[in-house]
Each structure stands twice: as C-alpha cells, then as structure tokens.
Design a protein around this motif. Structure first.
Motif, short mmCIF file in Angstrom:
data_model
loop_
_atom_site.label_atom_id
_atom_site.label_comp_id
_atom_site.label_asym_id
_atom_site.label_seq_id
_atom_site.Cartn_x
_atom_site.Cartn_y
_atom_site.Cartn_z
N VAL A 175 0.84 -1.21 0.00
CA VAL A 175 0.00 0.00 0.00
C VAL A 175 0.87 1.25 0.00
O VAL A 175 0.61 2.21 -0.73
N LEU A 176 1.95 1.22 0.80
CA LEU A 176 2.83 2.40 0.86
C LEU A 176 3.45 2.67 -0.50
O LEU A 176 3.53 3.83 -0.94
N ASP A 177 3.91 1.61 -1.17
CA ASP A 177 4.50 1.80 -2.51
C ASP A 177 3.49 2.44 -3.44
O ASP A 177 3.82 3.37 -4.19
N TYR A 178 2.25 1.94 -3.37
CA TYR A 178 1.21 2.48 -4.24
C TYR A 178 0.96 3.95 -3.94
O TYR A 178 0.90 4.79 -4.84
N LEU A 179 0.83 4.28 -2.64
CA LEU A 179 0.52 5.66 -2.27
C LEU A 179 1.64 6.59 -2.69
O LEU A 179 1.42 7.70 -3.16
N GLU A 180 2.88 6.12 -2.53
CA GLU A 180 4.03 6.94 -2.90
C GLU A 180 3.99 7.25 -4.40
O GLU A 180 4.27 8.37 -4.83
N GLU A 181 3.59 6.24 -5.18
CA GLU A 181 3.50 6.44 -6.63
C GLU A 181 2.39 7.44 -6.95
O GLU A 181 2.54 8.28 -7.83
N ARG A 182 1.29 7.33 -6.20
CA ARG A 182 0.16 8.22 -6.46
C ARG A 182 0.48 9.68 -6.14
O ARG A 182 -0.11 10.58 -6.71
N LEU A 183 1.44 9.88 -5.19
CA LEU A 183 1.75 11.26 -4.81
C LEU A 183 2.21 12.08 -6.01
O LEU A 183 1.95 13.27 -6.09
N THR A 184 2.90 11.43 -6.96
CA THR A 184 3.33 12.19 -8.14
C THR A 184 2.12 12.66 -8.94
O THR A 184 2.12 13.76 -9.49
N ASP A 185 1.08 11.82 -9.00
CA ASP A 185 -0.15 12.26 -9.67
C ASP A 185 -0.75 13.46 -8.96
O ASP A 185 -1.19 14.42 -9.59
N TYR A 186 -0.77 13.39 -7.61
CA TYR A 186 -1.33 14.50 -6.85
C TYR A 186 -0.53 15.77 -7.09
O TYR A 186 -1.10 16.85 -7.21
N ASP A 187 0.80 15.62 -7.15
CA ASP A 187 1.62 16.79 -7.42
C ASP A 187 1.22 17.42 -8.75
O ASP A 187 1.07 18.63 -8.84
N ARG A 188 1.08 16.57 -9.76
CA ARG A 188 0.81 17.12 -11.08
C ARG A 188 -0.58 17.72 -11.17
O ARG A 188 -0.78 18.72 -11.85
N LEU A 189 -1.52 17.10 -10.49
CA LEU A 189 -2.89 17.63 -10.57
C LEU A 189 -3.08 18.84 -9.67
O LEU A 189 -3.75 19.80 -10.05
N PHE A 190 -2.48 18.82 -8.49
CA PHE A 190 -2.86 19.82 -7.49
C PHE A 190 -1.70 20.67 -7.01
O PHE A 190 -1.70 21.88 -7.19
N PHE A 191 -0.67 20.03 -6.44
CA PHE A 191 0.35 20.83 -5.75
C PHE A 191 1.19 21.67 -6.70
O PHE A 191 1.80 22.65 -6.28
N GLN A 192 1.27 21.26 -7.98
CA GLN A 192 2.03 22.08 -8.94
C GLN A 192 1.10 22.84 -9.86
O GLN A 192 1.55 23.47 -10.82
N ASN A 193 -0.20 22.76 -9.59
CA ASN A 193 -1.17 23.44 -10.44
C ASN A 193 -1.04 24.96 -10.28
O ASN A 193 -1.06 25.48 -9.18
N ALA A 194 -0.89 25.65 -11.42
CA ALA A 194 -0.67 27.09 -11.36
C ALA A 194 -1.80 27.80 -10.63
O ALA A 194 -1.57 28.77 -9.89
N LEU A 195 -3.02 27.31 -10.82
CA LEU A 195 -4.14 27.98 -10.16
C LEU A 195 -4.12 27.73 -8.66
O LEU A 195 -4.51 28.60 -7.89
N PHE A 196 -3.67 26.55 -8.25
CA PHE A 196 -3.53 26.30 -6.81
C PHE A 196 -2.50 27.25 -6.21
O PHE A 196 -2.73 27.84 -5.15
N LEU A 197 -1.38 27.43 -6.91
CA LEU A 197 -0.36 28.35 -6.39
C LEU A 197 -0.94 29.76 -6.28
O LEU A 197 -0.73 30.46 -5.30
#
Lengths: 369, 349
Positions: A175-197
């Motif tokens: 599960v941890l491996d999976y979640l770690e992989e998913r974090l990159t998706d979250y980064d791309r969708l949300f944490f690096q989103n220009a509108l979020f910034l």
C-alpha cells in the motif's frame, strides 16, 4: 465620490458545502471582504468529557476515538499513555512499534482526507475522489488489523489489542508503494497546479511572531518556519529510535501549510518502513487486572501526541476509583477553528474563507467533543 | 432565411405549393422544435458524457445501472425525476421574476442556435451580421441569471448573480475583440462567408492565419468563452464552497433543469462559434474528405471543444474574483487589442 459600503451578514453554515463540518461562521462582509467573523459551534456537542466520568476506564476507549472522526488513533494513544503513566505499566517494545505504525498510517489517512478537502474548497473535485479512494486502501489495512475501518479501539492500556496478522507487513509495504506512486499524480494535478499556487500563496498568512502566542500547533505552525513537533520535542513510544526530521516551510500561508503536509506524507511513509524493518518480536500486550474491577491509583497525567492537525493533549485525573475523575482533551481544532480562524478571516475574501478553514485543519467534532 | 426556405423546398417539394405565409410558418415551427430537441438531446448526452468523463478521470465508473449499457439512460431518468418534483418557490421570493428567469436564460441561449451554420446549405437564419447577432443574444443570458439570483431573495443567490453579471460583462470584451481579429481576416460577419473563406484543408482555417497570431486569438476566445458560460476555472457564480450554488441556490425541479439546459446549450454555442470562426466550420480537415457531410464536421469540432471544456473542469481549481477580473482586464483585453493592431498592420502592408 465616496462610496458608502453597506455591511451584510452572511451565515456560512451549519449547512453549507464549503464548511468542514457541523459549525457555522457568521460573516460581516462589505462587498466581498470579510470585516468580522464569529464562529458558532454547538451543533455537535456530545459531552464526551463528562460522559467518561461515568464510565469504567475500559469503556472510555470507544468514546475517545470518536472525538475526531478522520483521525481517531491519537486519542486512543493519548488515553492509553496517560493511564500507563498513572499506573506505571510497562508497554512491550513490539507494541510500541505497532502503535507508531498505526499512528503514522492514520496520519497519512488524515492527510489524504485533508488534500481532498483543500482541493474541493478551491473547486477541484477530482482530488477528493482520488484521495478518498486511495485512503480506502489504508482503511482496508485497518479493517484487517483492528476489525474497524474508521474507529479502531486498537491501542489500549498496556499495548495493543492483538498482534499483526500473517503477512500484514508485506501488505502495508505494498500500500505504501502504491501511495508513494500516487503522490506524483497528486503533485501534477494539485500541488504544482498554477491555479492552486495562485489561490494559496500569500493567502491566509499566520504571522510568525504571533503564531506561538496564538497557540498554533502542527502543520500550520511548521508552515510558519517554526520547528515544533511533539514526536521530536518530547519523543513518545519509539520515535526517538527512528530517523526523521521536523519538516518546516517558510511563509505561513496556505501554500506553506499544504507543502508541510505534502512532505509529511512522504515522511510518514518512510517512518512506517523503518518501523516494519526494525520491529522486534515478543508480546504485544502487558495485561492488567479484570477490566470490570480495574482501579487506577490516584494520580494525574498530562500526555501529548502529534496528530495530523497538531499537538493533541490529554489531562487525565484518577481518584483511585473504577472511573476517571476527569479527562480533559486539548485538541488543536479548538484553537485553530475558533480563535485563530476568527482572527485570520478579517480582511479575507469570501472565496478564501473555506480555503483558509480547510488549511487550518478545522474539525468541528473535535472542537466540541 | 431564403437559403433555408430553398433548402426545405428542395427537401419537400410539396411545401413550395403552399402559400408563402403557411410554408414559412411551418418551416419556422419545424426549426424551432428541431432546435429545442437538439438542445434537449445535446444536454442529455452532454450531462451523461460529463458524468462518464468525470468518473473516469476520478478513478470511478460514473453511472452504470440505468438503461444497461454504461447507464446511458441515467439523465433521462433524472429528467423524469425533475419533471415530477415538487415545485418550490421561496415564500419571500419575487414570484413572477423567479418563474420568469429560467425562460429568459433558456430563450437567449436557444436564440443563438438560429445563426449557426450546419453545412454549406443549411443555416436556420442566414443573417449578414450573424456573428454580431449571436454575440448579442448570448449576452441576454446574464439578465436571466441576474433576475433569478435577485428574485430568489437569498444573499448567496444575489452574490452569485452579481458576480455573474460582472464576470460575463467583463469577458464579453475579450470575446468580441478576439473575434474581431478573425473578422479582419475574413472581412465578413456572415457566418457562411466566414466558413467559406476557410475552404481547402486544415491549414486554410483561420486558426492558422498569420501564424501564430490567430492561434493566440483562438486561445483568448476559448478562455474568455469559458468565463462566459461559467465553466471552471471561472465557475464563480456557482462556486460551491463559497456560494452554495450561486444564483441557482433556491431553484429546484424543472426550473433548475432549465438553467442546466441553458448552461449546456451555451457550452455548445460558444464551441460552435469558435468552430465557425477559427476551425473552419463545416469544412473538412482535408479537401479529399469532402464526401463526409458538413454537419458531421461541424458537430465533431464543436463537440471536441465541449470535451476540452469538460476536461478542464475536472483538472483545474477555480480562480478568485479579483484574479478573475485581473485576467480579463489586464491580460486578455490588452492582448486582444495588440492582436487587432498587429493583424491590421500586416493586412495593410
């Protein structure tokens, strides 16, 4: 030409999609700017602290875990540690490791819910669906380990309720491996989103000098650049044997708080991996007397735990009888969601109210208990 | 209108034997019903599609039960539900305006369909100022929103309505200016003329005119049109976490459905405008694909843009009001003015 702005009262809640739970904020606004804010709580008061004075010690555990819905384990941990401190009961080392694992898993689960809430408050509804879906993998682990998905009643005085099932460590790692992989998706969708910034940087700033004075704790405090984490400052269980740093971020705005939480997810994943590597064998429970005749010696204890929303404190007093004399809960949400929120909302845009509220980790069930 | 009438006379020769007033009335009625059916069917499919797309983007399935195959009948079932719902009008609301608002909004978005060129021969109303007509009637939508929000007598609704008015009026300017850039190239406001000017394959489309100048104009138009139809990231009038549901907060049942219908119709209208003005309307991608009829290309391109709108909705957070105003007045408007100047210069030289 001078313009006379009329002040309007808006009631944000208790039924409002932008609010984090059953509470209400009374906003006095001119135009889109909040002039004054007053929080009204009382929609969810269950009287837990008083209720526990009429319950056996063992009966308190199912109550405390209901204090905060998304993150019940720090409550169980606090009560268990306070009882152990009063009793002087030893906890087997394996149980301590398991406790740390459960606490960190619940931290990750709580941060996943927060990520969804934060994105949802900005109108990005894909994130809540993803994070709540991925959080379910952690809940599945909890279900296997404790029998309960949300409320676990797993940590109790003297250790934990039962040992890990066969092959559980491997499933946790998967599960941890999976979640770690998913974090990159979250980064791309949300944490690096220009509108979020754009929505988060420089918004909802907590003054670094005032943060301590106002009693800010947890990620909002670390987001101000102040290194404060109970896991390091006053290590409990086996946190002193694990390798991790306090994560801080400068700025004190919504973005800083988001980044602190984002990086703490990775940190928690690494802590759980260390726990799984180092976990010794042995018993998981140091049994006490028959719970129905379980009397604690007279005394008192104050214990602290770092929860996902910040420092969680329990003050437990025993008068030597079957029931607690007093259990006082000091939760971060009361400070963040009532007094701090009222200060921070002044001058904010209406659109930012729910974003700020989410970034502070306001949790109405915990405010009222 | 003459071209349409001729089109219908060709289709059903018996019509030309009737007196003019009768045949015109019949044709008009058929077109209106046709447009309404199209909007209704498009909204049904559009809402279903949006649910499926958002579902797949969000790691879920979306509707799967009603109707069997991928829940295709879900929106039909929802429509039936909305039709039989209790009709709620708030006690303190202005009842007449409250009832009237959805119709204004729907009428305005339906009126725009009159001047959309579907193929070389079929356009309901071939006006020589077709583009101007569409731009003006689609601005009427804001009156419906303002009316609905104000008449609801709810502060959240009023906030949503006022935001909507400010937003739509501001974004009409970059919409119009970016279309002017394309008009400079085409030299006509006639929808059919604009499309005919883009014959001969994808590289003759206006979007590639004076590359990249018109491409930028297209992007500006697309962004501004998102704001005009209240789609994310500009969905502030309905911002859920701030204003509950904005101007629609007090609406329920069929009146609410009409707002939704108008919203989806508007999505299609703005996509159809950009298809006509920038993407060659009913012209095929390459000349040898001529045998595929025009409506196919027109609909295909417009739906592609609708899909992009849906895609954006599920990947972007929304802007704040001040950032929204900043975007239109300080970014989109100056850039489109600069584009107009540049294109005129190049054209004169």
């Amino acid at each position: 030409m001078t313009q006379v702005e009329k002040e309007t009262t808006l009631y944000l809640g208790p039924q409002h999609p932008g609010i984090t739970g059953n509470m209400m904020i009374e906003l006095k606004v001119t135009g889109d700017t909040v002039q004054r804010a007053k929080t009204h709580v009382g929609y969810l008061h269950r009287g837990f602290e008083k209720l526990m004075e009429e319950r056996l010690w063992m009966q308190c555990f199912p109550i405390v875990c209901r204090i905060c819905v998304p993150e019940p384990d720090p409550n169980e941990e606090n009560l268990a540690r306070a009882i152990e401190e009063i009793e002087g009961r030893e906890v087997p080392e394996r149980a301590q490791y398991i406790r740390v694992m459960v606490l960190e898993l619940s931290r990750i689960a709580s941060y996943f819910l927060w990520m969804g809430g934060q994105a949802g408050s900005m109108g990005l509804y894909t994130m809540p669906q993803w994070t709540v879906g991925d959080r379910d993998y952690i809940l599945d682990l909890f279900e296997e380990l404790t029998g309960g998905r949300v409320y676990h009643m797993y940590i109790w005085a003297g250790g934990v309720r039962r040992d890990l099932p066969d092959g559980f460590a491997g499933r946790v790692r998967r599960v941890l491996d999976y979640l770690e992989e998913r974090l990159t998706d979250y980064d791309r969708l949300f944490f690096q989103n220009a509108l979020f910034l754009k929505r988060s940087q420089g918004v909802g700033v907590i003054d670094k000098d005032k943060a301590m004075e106002w009693g800010v704790v947890g990620p909002p405090l670390r987001g101000c650049g102040i290194a404060h984490d109970v896991r390091k400052d006053e290590p409990y269980e086996v946190y002193d044997k694990l390798d991790f740093e306090i994560i801080t971020h400068e700025g004190g705005d919504i973005y800083a708080r988001a980044m602190v939480r984002r990086r703490e997810i990775e940190q928690s994943i690494s802590i759980i991996r260390q726990v799984l590597d180092k976990m010794p064998g042995g018993p998981v429970h140091n049994p006490g007397p028959n719970p129905l005749k379980w009397k604690l010696p007279a005394g008192e204890a104050y214990v602290r735990t770092e929860s996902a929303r910040g420092e969680f404190g329990y003050y437990v007093v025993s008068d030597g009888s079957l029931k607690p004399r007093r259990i006082h809960v000091r939760g971060p949400a009361y400070v963040h969601g009532v007094s701090l929120l009222e200060k921070m909302l002044v001058g904010a845009n209406i659109a930012d109210v729910s974003v700020i509220m989410n970034s502070l980790g306001t949790c109405p069930p915990e405010i009222e208990r | 209108m003459d071209a349409t009438v001729a089109f219908f006379y060709d289709l059903i020769p018996a019509l030309s034997n009737l007196p003019d007033w009768l045949s015109y009335t019949i044709i008009g009625a058929v077109l209106t019903v046709g447009a309404f059916l199209f909007i209704a069917v498009f909204a049904l499919i559009g809402i279903w599609l949006e649910r499926k797309i958002s579902g797949h983007m969000q790691d879920r399935l979306g509707p799967m039960e009603v109707g069997g195959w991928h829940g295709w009948a879900q929106t039909i079932a929802d429509t039936v539900k909305l039709l039989v719902k209790e009709d709620i009008i708030p006690e303190k609301a202005d009842k007449f305006l409250f009832k009237f608002a959805p119709f204004i909004m729907f009428t305005a978005s339906m009126a725009a369909f009159a001047a959309l060129p579907w193929s070389a021969r079929f356009i309901p109303a071939n006006l020589n100022v077709g583009l101007l007509y569409i731009l003006s009637v689609s601005s009427l939508v804001v009156i419906g929103i303002l009316m609905g929000g104000w008449a609801s007598n709810n502060k959240w609704s009023l906030y949503g309505a006022m935001r909507s008015a400010a937003q739509m009026i501001s974004y009409e300017i970059p919409v119009a200016l970016s279309l002017i850039v394309a008009l400079l190239l085409t030299g006509s406001m006639d929808m059919q003329e604009i499309v005919r000017g883009q014959a001969g394959g994808i590289f003759n489309w206006n979007i590639f005119g004076y590359f990249p100048l018109l491409f930028i104009a297209f992007i500006i138009y697309f962004i501004a049109s998102l704001a005009e139809v209240n789609r994310t990231p500009f969905d502030l009038p309905e911002a859920e976490s701030e204003l509950v549901a904005g101007f629609m907060t007090e609406y329920s049942g069929m009146r609410w459905a009409f707002f939704m219908l108008a919203e989806y119709a508007n999505m299609f209208v703005v996509s159809a405008i950009s298809t006509t003005v920038f993407l060659g309307g009913w012209q095929p991608i390459a000349p040898f694909l001529d045998f595929i009829p025009g409506p196919f290309w027109f609909l295909g391109k417009a739906l592609f843009l609708v899909l992009i709108q849906m895609w954006l909705r599920w990947t972007l957070p929304r802007l704040r009001v001040d950032q929204l105003m900043y975007t239109t007045w300080k970014v989109l408007t100056p850039f489109s003015f600069a584009l107009i100047l540049l294109v005129s210069f190049i054209k004169v030289l």
